[in-house]
Motif scaffolding. Structure first.
Motif, short mmCIF file in Angstrom:
data_model
loop_
_atom_site.label_atom_id
_atom_site.label_comp_id
_atom_site.label_asym_id
_atom_site.label_seq_id
_atom_site.Cartn_x
_atom_site.Cartn_y
_atom_site.Cartn_z
N MET A 150 46.49 89.80 55.94
CA MET A 150 45.51 90.69 55.28
C MET A 150 46.08 91.24 53.97
SD MET A 150 43.55 92.69 58.39
CE MET A 150 44.92 93.72 58.76
N LYS A 151 47.35 91.65 53.97
CA LYS A 151 47.96 92.18 52.74
C LYS A 151 48.09 91.08 51.69
CE LYS A 151 51.21 94.07 55.32
NZ LYS A 151 52.48 94.69 55.72
N THR A 152 48.37 89.86 52.15
CA THR A 152 48.45 88.71 51.23
C THR A 152 47.11 88.46 50.56
OG1 THR A 152 50.26 87.62 52.38
CG2 THR A 152 48.73 86.20 51.21
N LEU A 153 46.04 88.51 51.33
CA LEU A 153 44.71 88.27 50.77
C LEU A 153 44.33 89.38 49.78
CD1 LEU A 153 42.83 87.02 53.96
CD2 LEU A 153 43.68 85.64 52.03
N ALA A 154 44.65 90.61 50.11
CA ALA A 154 44.37 91.73 49.19
C ALA A 154 45.17 91.58 47.90
CB ALA A 154 44.69 93.07 49.86
N ALA A 155 46.46 91.23 48.02
CA ALA A 155 47.30 91.06 46.84
C ALA A 155 46.82 89.88 46.00
CB ALA A 155 48.75 90.87 47.24
N ALA A 156 46.42 88.80 46.65
CA ALA A 156 45.92 87.63 45.93
C ALA A 156 44.65 87.99 45.15
CB ALA A 156 45.64 86.48 46.89
N PHE A 157 43.76 88.73 45.79
CA PHE A 157 42.54 89.17 45.10
C PHE A 157 42.88 90.01 43.88
CE2 PHE A 157 39.29 92.43 44.48
CZ PHE A 157 38.17 91.64 44.24
N LEU A 158 43.78 91.00 44.06
CA LEU A 158 44.18 91.86 42.94
C LEU A 158 44.91 91.06 41.86
CD1 LEU A 158 45.43 94.99 44.91
CD2 LEU A 158 43.37 94.83 43.49
N GLY A 159 45.77 90.15 42.28
CA GLY A 159 46.51 89.32 41.32
C GLY A 159 45.59 88.48 40.45
N VAL A 160 44.57 87.90 41.07
CA VAL A 160 43.60 87.10 40.30
C VAL A 160 42.87 87.99 39.30
CG1 VAL A 160 41.40 85.84 40.48
CG2 VAL A 160 43.31 85.27 42.00
N LYS A 161 42.44 89.17 39.76
CA LYS A 161 41.72 90.09 38.87
C LYS A 161 42.59 90.53 37.70
CE LYS A 161 37.80 90.26 40.98
NZ LYS A 161 36.64 89.61 40.38
N ILE A 162 43.83 90.92 37.98
CA ILE A 162 44.73 91.38 36.92
C ILE A 162 45.05 90.25 35.95
CG2 ILE A 162 47.09 92.19 36.45
CD1 ILE A 162 46.84 93.83 39.09
N ASN A 163 45.35 89.07 36.47
CA ASN A 163 45.71 87.94 35.61
C ASN A 163 44.52 87.38 34.83
OD1 ASN A 163 48.47 87.90 36.10
ND2 ASN A 163 48.21 86.71 37.97
N SER A 164 43.31 87.77 35.21
CA SER A 164 42.12 87.32 34.49
C SER A 164 41.78 88.23 33.31
CB SER A 164 40.93 87.26 35.45
OG SER A 164 41.17 86.30 36.45
N VAL A 165 42.42 89.36 33.21
CA VAL A 165 42.16 90.31 32.12
C VAL A 165 42.90 89.81 30.87
CG1 VAL A 165 42.50 92.68 31.34
CG2 VAL A 165 41.86 92.24 33.70
#
Length: 184
Positions: A163-178
């Motif tokens: 679950m923490k991996t999925l949350a971090a992956a979601f945040l990582g994609v969002k941050i790296n897309s900025v």
């Protein structure tokens, strides 16, 4: 002409590294113990995964190393405690494994943000390396069977880590897309 090995860290990179170290330190205060293992469930998995998603491998290694050195120096950032003794306790293997696991995650995350790739690399590379470290330290230091070590160092953590991996992956994609983040 400068060689790659002599490349200096920019102010923006140093800021990202510092923020990731701070995030790891703060995340270490979000924890709860499990009654049947010396390990704790912490938010560190999320913080270190996010660091690996937004930083290159060498900088990710630096974040984990600085975090561990701060804790070894006595700051209470090892899930409620601090000091070098924690590194040589039954949970010490987790800390040493992180030095290998998260730079590998950073290396295999790919060039373009991708939720599925981020999550799969974490689940199939980072988690097994981390669990191997914890399993080995518990196995040797607690003088228990390999199955008992797995029951204490691996099995109880899998659902939460996914679950923490999925949350971090979601945040990582969002941050790296900025765009502004990518250009700094």
């Amino acid at each position: 002409m400068k060689q790659d090995s002599q490349k200096k860290i920019t102010t923006a990179e140093l800021t990202k590294i510092s923020m990731c170290v701070a995030l790891c330190c703060v995340a270490s205060f979000i924890y709860f113990p499990l009654p049947f293992t010396p390990g704790m469930v912490t938010a560190l998995t999320l913080a270190m995964s996010l660091s690996a998603y937004i930083l290159p491998p060498k900088q990710t290694f630096l974040v984990i190393l600085i975090y561990i050195l701060l804790g070894a120096a006595g700051l209470p950032i090892f899930a409620g405690s601090g000091g070098v003794g924690k590194l040589f306790s039954p949970v010490g293997g987790f800390y040493f494994a992180w030095l290998l696991a998260y730079p590998i995650l950073s290396f295999f995350k790919g060039e373009k943000p991708n939720l599925k790739r981020y999550a799969l690399a974490n689940i199939f590379l980072t988690m097994p390396i981390t669990y191997a470290g914890g399993l080995l330290s518990m196995y040797f230091l607690l003088d228990i069977t390999l199955w008992q070590a797995a029951a204490m160092a691996v099995l109880p953590y899998i659902p939460g880590d996914v679950m923490k991996t999925l949350a971090a992956a979601f945040l990582g994609v969002k941050i790296n897309s900025v765009e502004s983040f990518k250009n700094s």
